[in-house]
Design a protein around this motif. Structure first.
Motif, PDB file in Angstrom:
ATOM      1  N   GLY A 135     -15.074   3.712  34.064  1.00 30.66           N
ATOM      2  CA  GLY A 135     -14.293   4.500  33.106  1.00 30.66           C
ATOM      3  C   GLY A 135     -14.216   3.844  31.741  1.00 30.66           C
ATOM      4  O   GLY A 135     -13.704   2.730  31.600  1.00 30.66           O
ATOM      5  N   ILE A 136     -14.740   4.549  30.734  1.00 28.97           N
ATOM      6  CA  ILE A 136     -14.523   4.140  29.339  1.00 28.97           C
ATOM      7  C   ILE A 136     -13.215   4.793  28.927  1.00 28.97           C
ATOM      8  O   ILE A 136     -13.044   6.015  29.066  1.00 28.97           O
ATOM      9  CB  ILE A 136     -15.680   4.641  28.445  1.00 28.97           C
ATOM     10  CG1 ILE A 136     -16.916   3.794  28.690  1.00 28.97           C
ATOM     11  CG2 ILE A 136     -15.305   4.635  26.968  1.00 28.97           C
ATOM     12  CD1 ILE A 136     -16.778   2.360  28.224  1.00 28.97           C
ATOM     13  N   HIS A 137     -12.279   3.997  28.422  1.00 32.45           N
ATOM     14  CA  HIS A 137     -10.926   4.526  28.250  1.00 32.45           C
ATOM     15  C   HIS A 137     -10.222   3.905  27.048  1.00 32.45           C
ATOM     16  O   HIS A 137      -9.966   2.697  27.039  1.00 32.45           O
ATOM     17  CB  HIS A 137     -10.133   4.241  29.540  1.00 32.45           C
ATOM     18  CG  HIS A 137      -8.752   4.784  29.536  1.00 32.45           C
ATOM     19  ND1 HIS A 137      -7.822   4.422  30.477  1.00 32.45           N
ATOM     20  CD2 HIS A 137      -8.131   5.659  28.717  1.00 32.45           C
ATOM     21  CE1 HIS A 137      -6.689   5.044  30.241  1.00 32.45           C
ATOM     22  NE2 HIS A 137      -6.847   5.796  29.164  1.00 32.45           N
ATOM     23  N   ALA A 145      -3.199   3.716  17.358  1.00 33.93           N
ATOM     24  CA  ALA A 145      -3.696   2.774  16.342  1.00 33.93           C
ATOM     25  C   ALA A 145      -5.034   3.231  15.767  1.00 33.93           C
ATOM     26  O   ALA A 145      -5.716   2.463  15.069  1.00 33.93           O
ATOM     27  CB  ALA A 145      -3.808   1.382  16.956  1.00 33.93           C
ATOM     28  N   GLY A 146      -5.468   4.450  16.109  1.00 32.30           N
ATOM     29  CA  GLY A 146      -6.666   5.025  15.501  1.00 32.30           C
ATOM     30  C   GLY A 146      -7.970   4.793  16.253  1.00 32.30           C
ATOM     31  O   GLY A 146      -9.041   5.113  15.735  1.00 32.30           O
ATOM     32  N   GLN A 147      -7.902   4.220  17.453  1.00 36.58           N
ATOM     33  CA  GLN A 147      -9.149   3.938  18.185  1.00 36.58           C
ATOM     34  C   GLN A 147      -9.639   5.167  18.956  1.00 36.58           C
ATOM     35  O   GLN A 147      -8.860   6.039  19.325  1.00 36.58           O
ATOM     36  CB  GLN A 147      -8.926   2.773  19.162  1.00 36.58           C
ATOM     37  CG  GLN A 147      -8.600   1.465  18.444  1.00 36.58           C
ATOM     38  CD  GLN A 147      -8.381   0.326  19.427  1.00 36.58           C
ATOM     39  OE1 GLN A 147      -9.054   0.216  20.436  1.00 36.58           O
ATOM     40  NE2 GLN A 147      -7.422  -0.529  19.123  1.00 36.58           N
ATOM     41  N   THR A 148     -10.961   5.193  19.188  1.00 38.47           N
ATOM     42  CA  THR A 148     -11.582   6.274  19.970  1.00 38.47           C
ATOM     43  C   THR A 148     -12.549   5.652  20.996  1.00 38.47           C
ATOM     44  O   THR A 148     -12.974   4.508  20.836  1.00 38.47           O
ATOM     45  CB  THR A 148     -12.400   7.234  19.073  1.00 38.47           C
ATOM     46  OG1 THR A 148     -13.575   6.547  18.620  1.00 38.47           O
ATOM     47  CG2 THR A 148     -11.599   7.748  17.890  1.00 38.47           C
ATOM     48  N   PRO A 149     -12.937   6.432  22.019  1.00 37.10           N
ATOM     49  CA  PRO A 149     -13.849   5.879  23.038  1.00 37.10           C
ATOM     50  C   PRO A 149     -15.324   6.136  22.767  1.00 37.10           C
ATOM     51  O   PRO A 149     -16.172   5.757  23.570  1.00 37.10           O
ATOM     52  CB  PRO A 149     -13.418   6.644  24.299  1.00 37.10           C
ATOM     53  CG  PRO A 149     -12.962   7.976  23.794  1.00 37.10           C
ATOM     54  CD  PRO A 149     -12.395   7.754  22.409  1.00 37.10           C
ATOM     55  N   PHE A 150     -15.667   6.752  21.648  1.00 39.24           N
ATOM     56  CA  PHE A 150     -17.032   7.271  21.464  1.00 39.24           C
ATOM     57  C   PHE A 150     -18.109   6.182  21.406  1.00 39.24           C
ATOM     58  O   PHE A 150     -19.152   6.298  22.038  1.00 39.24           O
ATOM     59  CB  PHE A 150     -17.099   8.167  20.233  1.00 39.24           C
ATOM     60  CG  PHE A 150     -16.015   9.232  20.233  1.00 39.24           C
ATOM     61  CD1 PHE A 150     -15.785  10.008  21.354  1.00 39.24           C
ATOM     62  CD2 PHE A 150     -15.210   9.429  19.118  1.00 39.24           C
ATOM     63  CE1 PHE A 150     -14.784  10.967  21.376  1.00 39.24           C
ATOM     64  CE2 PHE A 150     -14.201  10.384  19.131  1.00 39.24           C
ATOM     65  CZ  PHE A 150     -13.980  11.151  20.262  1.00 39.24           C
ATOM     66  N   ALA A 151     -17.898   5.131  20.633  1.00 41.34           N
ATOM     67  CA  ALA A 151     -18.918   4.082  20.511  1.00 41.34           C
ATOM     68  C   ALA A 151     -19.111   3.363  21.848  1.00 41.34           C
ATOM     69  O   ALA A 151     -20.248   3.099  22.273  1.00 41.34           O
ATOM     70  CB  ALA A 151     -18.517   3.087  19.426  1.00 41.34           C
ATOM     71  N   ASP A 152     -18.001   3.062  22.526  1.00 44.57           N
ATOM     72  CA  ASP A 152     -18.106   2.383  23.830  1.00 44.57           C
ATOM     73  C   ASP A 152     -18.815   3.265  24.846  1.00 44.57           C
ATOM     74  O   ASP A 152     -19.563   2.762  25.702  1.00 44.57           O
ATOM     75  CB  ASP A 152     -16.708   2.026  24.361  1.00 44.57           C
ATOM     76  CG  ASP A 152     -16.089   0.871  23.599  1.00 44.57           C
ATOM     77  OD1 ASP A 152     -16.849   0.056  23.032  1.00 44.57           O
ATOM     78  OD2 ASP A 152     -14.850   0.782  23.574  1.00 44.57           O
ATOM     79  N   SER A 166     -17.319   7.814  33.280  1.00 46.93           N
ATOM     80  CA  SER A 166     -16.221   8.699  32.889  1.00 46.93           C
ATOM     81  C   SER A 166     -15.729   8.265  31.509  1.00 46.93           C
ATOM     82  O   SER A 166     -15.782   7.082  31.175  1.00 46.93           O
ATOM     83  CB  SER A 166     -15.100   8.565  33.922  1.00 46.93           C
ATOM     84  OG  SER A 166     -13.907   9.107  33.433  1.00 46.93           O
ATOM     85  N   VAL A 167     -15.247   9.224  30.722  1.00 50.62           N
ATOM     86  CA  VAL A 167     -14.738   8.868  29.395  1.00 50.62           C
ATOM     87  C   VAL A 167     -13.393   9.544  29.154  1.00 50.62           C
ATOM     88  O   VAL A 167     -13.218  10.730  29.446  1.00 50.62           O
ATOM     89  CB  VAL A 167     -15.761   9.211  28.288  1.00 50.62           C
ATOM     90  CG1 VAL A 167     -16.148  10.677  28.290  1.00 50.62           C
ATOM     91  CG2 VAL A 167     -15.252   8.796  26.915  1.00 50.62           C
ATOM     92  N   ALA A 168     -12.439   8.766  28.617  1.00 51.99           N
ATOM     93  CA  ALA A 168     -11.080   9.258  28.381  1.00 51.99           C
ATOM     94  C   ALA A 168     -10.516   8.642  27.109  1.00 51.99           C
ATOM     95  O   ALA A 168     -10.859   7.517  26.741  1.00 51.99           O
ATOM     96  CB  ALA A 168     -10.180   8.888  29.556  1.00 51.99           C
ATOM     97  N   GLY A 169      -9.638   9.390  26.495  1.00 48.63           N
ATOM     98  CA  GLY A 169      -8.907   8.845  25.354  1.00 48.63           C
ATOM     99  C   GLY A 169      -8.890   9.760  24.158  1.00 48.63           C
ATOM    100  O   GLY A 169      -9.701   9.628  23.249  1.00 48.63           O
TER     101      GLY A 169
END
Ligand SMILES: O=C([C@H](O)CO)[C@H](O)[C@H](O)COP(=O)(O)O
Length: 215
Positions: A135-137, A145-152, A166-169
């Motif tokens: 899971g990328i989360h 704080a402005g973070q996203t899961p897209f690059a990871d 899986s991706v969440a956030g």
């Protein structure tokens, strides 16, 4: 392109509201997640309820286990959970414990990479240990704080691991097609459905957008 599964994340603390939200969105999703705060408040009773009511959906218990892997996961698999989570920051023996419990019940273990510094390294170790899903989360506090899961997500997909990703956030109507096109196995949507003025409409729109992007 393989169509990703859609996972509805339920993070309300209220039992009845959680069931009501699941009823509204269930026709449009594949997996129903009991989010960690909700699971801590409502526990095994809610797992049993949702599995009984939505027996054709997979039930995801977001335990975020940090220790005593098999011991913590077992009662949730016995109650009907199809997937439980273990933290990527946990000891490898804890991850192995959850994997063993999942295998014993014919279910799945997800390793959540939230707050893991070296995500590719930990993901490889987790897959080696038998994890079924990585899971990328980006957590709710990190989203604030402005973070996203897209690059990871892209970094992990580039590894071509022998596990589902899986991706969440904070994924929403504006970003879900970009995410689907990247090619994860599972897309998790919480607030964009549960916080919408009409959760049923939002879930239907998400389903349509994902289907279009992966056609
Ligand atoms: O896992 C989650 C979080 O840690 C609280 O349990 C959320 O369910 C997950 O981030 C999905 O929710 P949204 O970010 O609102 O889409």
């Amino acid at each position: 392109m393989a169509k990703p599964l859609i996972q509805l994340a339920l993070d309300s603390l209220d039992y009845e509201q959680t069931v009501a939200l699941a009823e509204k969105a269930a026709p449009y999703v594949d997996i129903i997640e009991i989010g960690t705060p909700c699971l801590k408040v409502n526990g095994l009773r809610l797992v049993k309820h949702l599995k009984g009511q939505f027996h054709n959906k997979r039930i995801f218990a977001d335990l975020k286990t940090m220790d005593a892997g098999a011991y913590e996961a077992k009662p949730f698999f016995q109650a009907g959970a199809d997937i439980t989570t273990v933290l990527g920051t946990a000891d490898l023996s804890t991850i192995k414990g959850v994997v063993e419990a999942a295998n014993a019940y014919g279910r799945e273990a997800q390793v959540d990479l939230i707050n893991v510094a070296d995500k590719p390294k930990r993901a490889r170790e987790a897959v080696e240990a038998g994890a079924h899903i990585i899971g990328i989360h980006t957590g709710i506090d990190q989203q604030l704080a402005g973070q996203t899961p897209f690059a990871d997500l892209q970094t992990l997909l580039n590894l071509h691991l022998n596990a589902k990703i899986s991706v969440a956030g904070g994924i929403n109507l504006a970003t879900v097609q970009q995410v689907a096109k990247a090619g994860p196995s599972i897309i998790v949507i919480g607030g964009a459905i549960t916080g919408a003025a009409c959760p049923e409409t939002a879930a239907r729109q998400i389903r349509k957008l994902v289907d279009e992007a992966s056609a």
